[in-house]
Design a protein around this motif. Structure first.
Motif, mmCIF file in Angstrom:
data_model
loop_
_atom_site.group_PDB
_atom_site.id
_atom_site.type_symbol
_atom_site.label_atom_id
_atom_site.label_comp_id
_atom_site.label_asym_id
_atom_site.label_seq_id
_atom_site.Cartn_x
_atom_site.Cartn_y
_atom_site.Cartn_z
ATOM 1 N N GLY A 103 -22.438 -19.218 34.272
ATOM 2 C CA GLY A 103 -22.735 -18.705 32.944
ATOM 3 C C GLY A 103 -23.261 -19.788 32.023
ATOM 4 O O GLY A 103 -24.206 -19.551 31.251
ATOM 5 N N LEU A 104 -22.678 -20.967 32.099
ATOM 6 C CA LEU A 104 -23.154 -22.091 31.284
ATOM 7 C C LEU A 104 -24.567 -22.486 31.667
ATOM 8 O O LEU A 104 -25.383 -22.813 30.791
ATOM 9 C CB LEU A 104 -22.226 -23.297 31.450
ATOM 10 C CG LEU A 104 -20.953 -23.336 30.616
ATOM 11 C CD1 LEU A 104 -20.182 -24.609 30.932
ATOM 12 C CD2 LEU A 104 -21.260 -23.257 29.125
ATOM 13 N N ASP A 105 -24.874 -22.455 32.953
ATOM 14 C CA ASP A 105 -26.226 -22.806 33.396
ATOM 15 C C ASP A 105 -27.252 -21.833 32.826
ATOM 16 O O ASP A 105 -28.332 -22.241 32.373
ATOM 17 C CB ASP A 105 -26.301 -22.806 34.926
ATOM 18 C CG ASP A 105 -25.553 -23.980 35.545
ATOM 19 O OD1 ASP A 105 -25.246 -24.941 34.809
ATOM 20 O OD2 ASP A 105 -25.275 -23.929 36.758
ATOM 21 N N ARG A 106 -26.922 -20.539 32.822
ATOM 22 C CA ARG A 106 -27.844 -19.543 32.252
ATOM 23 C C ARG A 106 -27.981 -19.730 30.746
ATOM 24 O O ARG A 106 -29.079 -19.629 30.189
ATOM 25 C CB ARG A 106 -27.356 -18.124 32.576
ATOM 26 C CG ARG A 106 -27.469 -17.756 34.050
ATOM 27 C CD ARG A 106 -27.268 -16.262 34.258
ATOM 28 N NE ARG A 106 -25.933 -15.825 33.857
ATOM 29 C CZ ARG A 106 -24.877 -15.829 34.658
ATOM 30 N NH1 ARG A 106 -24.995 -16.241 35.915
ATOM 31 N NH2 ARG A 106 -23.705 -15.404 34.234
ATOM 32 N N LEU A 107 -26.863 -20.020 30.100
ATOM 33 C CA LEU A 107 -26.899 -20.230 28.651
ATOM 34 C C LEU A 107 -27.692 -21.487 28.312
ATOM 35 O O LEU A 107 -28.438 -21.508 27.329
ATOM 36 C CB LEU A 107 -25.474 -20.329 28.102
ATOM 37 C CG LEU A 107 -25.325 -20.253 26.580
ATOM 38 C CD1 LEU A 107 -25.808 -18.894 26.052
ATOM 39 C CD2 LEU A 107 -23.865 -20.481 26.173
ATOM 40 N N GLN A 108 -27.553 -22.520 29.125
ATOM 41 C CA GLN A 108 -28.320 -23.747 28.905
ATOM 42 C C GLN A 108 -29.819 -23.488 29.042
ATOM 43 O O GLN A 108 -30.623 -23.992 28.238
ATOM 44 C CB GLN A 108 -27.900 -24.820 29.918
ATOM 45 C CG GLN A 108 -28.677 -26.128 29.823
ATOM 46 C CD GLN A 108 -28.312 -26.945 28.607
ATOM 47 O OE1 GLN A 108 -27.221 -27.515 28.559
ATOM 48 N NE2 GLN A 108 -29.192 -27.007 27.617
ATOM 49 N N THR A 110 -31.412 -20.681 28.524
ATOM 50 C CA THR A 110 -31.852 -19.938 27.341
ATOM 51 C C THR A 110 -31.948 -20.853 26.135
ATOM 52 O O THR A 110 -32.908 -20.773 25.345
ATOM 53 C CB THR A 110 -30.870 -18.784 27.048
ATOM 54 O OG1 THR A 110 -30.913 -17.865 28.140
ATOM 55 C CG2 THR A 110 -31.233 -18.056 25.766
ATOM 56 N N LEU A 111 -30.963 -21.723 25.969
ATOM 57 C CA LEU A 111 -30.985 -22.663 24.849
ATOM 58 C C LEU A 111 -32.191 -23.592 24.938
ATOM 59 O O LEU A 111 -32.849 -23.868 23.922
ATOM 60 C CB LEU A 111 -29.691 -23.482 24.837
ATOM 61 C CG LEU A 111 -29.585 -24.552 23.753
ATOM 62 C CD1 LEU A 111 -29.650 -23.941 22.361
ATOM 63 C CD2 LEU A 111 -28.283 -25.343 23.927
ATOM 64 N N ASP A 112 -32.501 -24.080 26.126
ATOM 65 C CA ASP A 112 -33.673 -24.949 26.292
ATOM 66 C C ASP A 112 -34.953 -24.235 25.877
ATOM 67 O O ASP A 112 -35.806 -24.806 25.190
ATOM 68 C CB ASP A 112 -33.784 -25.413 27.748
ATOM 69 C CG ASP A 112 -32.690 -26.400 28.142
ATOM 70 O OD1 ASP A 112 -32.034 -26.948 27.228
ATOM 71 O OD2 ASP A 112 -32.484 -26.600 29.349
ATOM 72 N N GLU A 113 -35.088 -22.975 26.288
ATOM 73 C CA GLU A 113 -36.265 -22.187 25.907
ATOM 74 C C GLU A 113 -36.292 -21.931 24.412
ATOM 75 O O GLU A 113 -37.354 -21.956 23.773
ATOM 76 C CB GLU A 113 -36.268 -20.860 26.676
ATOM 77 C CG GLU A 113 -36.487 -21.029 28.173
ATOM 78 C CD GLU A 113 -36.306 -19.729 28.940
ATOM 79 O OE1 GLU A 113 -36.789 -19.649 30.080
ATOM 80 O OE2 GLU A 113 -35.682 -18.794 28.406
ATOM 81 N N HIS A 114 -35.119 -21.700 23.853
ATOM 82 C CA HIS A 114 -35.002 -21.476 22.406
ATOM 83 C C HIS A 114 -35.447 -22.718 21.636
ATOM 84 O O HIS A 114 -36.253 -22.625 20.701
ATOM 85 C CB HIS A 114 -33.547 -21.119 22.081
ATOM 86 C CG HIS A 114 -33.310 -20.788 20.642
ATOM 87 N ND1 HIS A 114 -32.048 -20.694 20.105
ATOM 88 C CD2 HIS A 114 -34.155 -20.552 19.617
ATOM 89 C CE1 HIS A 114 -32.132 -20.387 18.823
ATOM 90 N NE2 HIS A 114 -33.401 -20.304 18.507
ATOM 91 N N LYS A 129 -35.120 -15.584 21.875
ATOM 92 C CA LYS A 129 -34.171 -16.435 22.595
ATOM 93 C C LYS A 129 -32.883 -16.622 21.809
ATOM 94 O O LYS A 129 -31.800 -16.770 22.403
ATOM 95 C CB LYS A 129 -34.812 -17.779 22.934
ATOM 96 C CG LYS A 129 -35.932 -17.675 23.951
ATOM 97 C CD LYS A 129 -35.441 -17.069 25.255
ATOM 98 C CE LYS A 129 -36.548 -16.824 26.245
ATOM 99 N NZ LYS A 129 -36.041 -16.213 27.507
ATOM 100 N N ALA A 130 -32.973 -16.626 20.480
ATOM 101 C CA ALA A 130 -31.759 -16.704 19.668
ATOM 102 C C ALA A 130 -30.871 -15.491 19.923
ATOM 103 O O ALA A 130 -29.648 -15.608 20.071
ATOM 104 C CB ALA A 130 -32.121 -16.802 18.190
ATOM 105 N N ALA A 131 -31.486 -14.315 19.983
ATOM 106 C CA ALA A 131 -30.728 -13.096 20.264
ATOM 107 C C ALA A 131 -30.194 -13.112 21.692
ATOM 108 O O ALA A 131 -29.051 -12.701 21.949
ATOM 109 C CB ALA A 131 -31.596 -11.867 20.028
ATOM 110 N N ASP A 132 -31.005 -13.589 22.640
ATOM 111 C CA ASP A 132 -30.548 -13.707 24.026
ATOM 112 C C ASP A 132 -29.313 -14.605 24.111
ATOM 113 O O ASP A 132 -28.376 -14.323 24.869
ATOM 114 C CB ASP A 132 -31.656 -14.301 24.909
ATOM 115 C CG ASP A 132 -32.804 -13.345 25.155
ATOM 116 O OD1 ASP A 132 -32.647 -12.136 24.876
ATOM 117 O OD2 ASP A 132 -33.865 -13.811 25.619
#
Length: 211
Positions: A103-108, A110-114, A129-132
């Motif tokens: 889960g952290l890897d997916r969140l990371q 998304t954060l990188d793209e954001h 990406k903020a909403a994601d």
């Protein structure tokens, strides 16, 4: 049957994105016939898509064969903020307690793209990406009832999360939240979530205040 369902999903997704991205303005008419022509589909998937978007709270039906993009009133926004205020600190606390490596890897990611979109000034992608990010934090919280409550509100909450111009500021706040979650720092995650919510509310007030 599968083709029709696929068309309905495609039309629903496209219209949803256009509304959330601001391509279709509040109050804009959505006429079945015109949408069917523009999207090269029959009126059936358009009709089904509009009904789905009514259920999501993004569209208001009108008589006969047209609808309008919902205009969120001050009262609507106040209701959304109250719900977000009630659930968001809990969501981030649970995410910090229960996050998984995957889960952290997916969140990371998304954060990188954001962050990249914000730095590039790509407002549409940054807001998406903020909403994601918020939706993925809800998944990290690993509470099925919380996700069931959030799901019918998702589109309206995504709309609320797009109401800002501080692309980089929001991305940086999300980076701090991610670090707190990754470190399992529950008190910090709760405090940052409260601060993030307060700043979002102030930003929204500034945007909607008459100049």
């Amino acid at each position: 049957m599968e083709s029709r369902e696929s068309e309905t999903e495609r039309v629903t997704r496209q219209l949803r994105e256009e509304i959330l991205d601001g391509v279709r303005a509040p109050g804009e008419r959505l006429v079945e016939r015109e949408l069917a022509t523009a999207l090269d589909v029959s009126r059936v998937p358009v009709r089904e898509a509009l009904k789905a978007l009514v259920g999501e709270g993004l569209v208001t039906l009108r008589p006969r064969s047209w609808a309008v993009v919902r205009t969120f009133t001050d009262s609507d926004i106040a209701d959304l903020i109250e719900v977000r205020t009630a659930f968001e600190p809990l969501t981030f606390r649970l995410a910090a307690e229960r996050r998984t490596r995957d889960g952290l890897d997916r969140l990371q990611a998304t954060l990188d793209e954001h962050l990249a979109a914000a730095k590039a000034g790509n407002a549409v992608l940054a807001r998406r990406k903020a909403a994601d990010f918020h939706e993925q934090v809800t998944e990290l919280a690993s509470n099925e009832l919380l996700m069931e409550i959030e799901r019918p509100l998702r589109s309206r909450l995504r709309w609320l999360l797009t109401q800002h111009d501080d692309l980089l500021g929001v991305a940086q706040q999300h980076r701090e939240l991610f670090t707190a979650i990754a470190n399992r720092d529950v008190p910090l995650a709760e405090q940052l979530a409260a601060d993030h919510l307060a700043q979002a509310q102030q930003t929204l007030r500034n945007l909607r205040s008459p100049t």
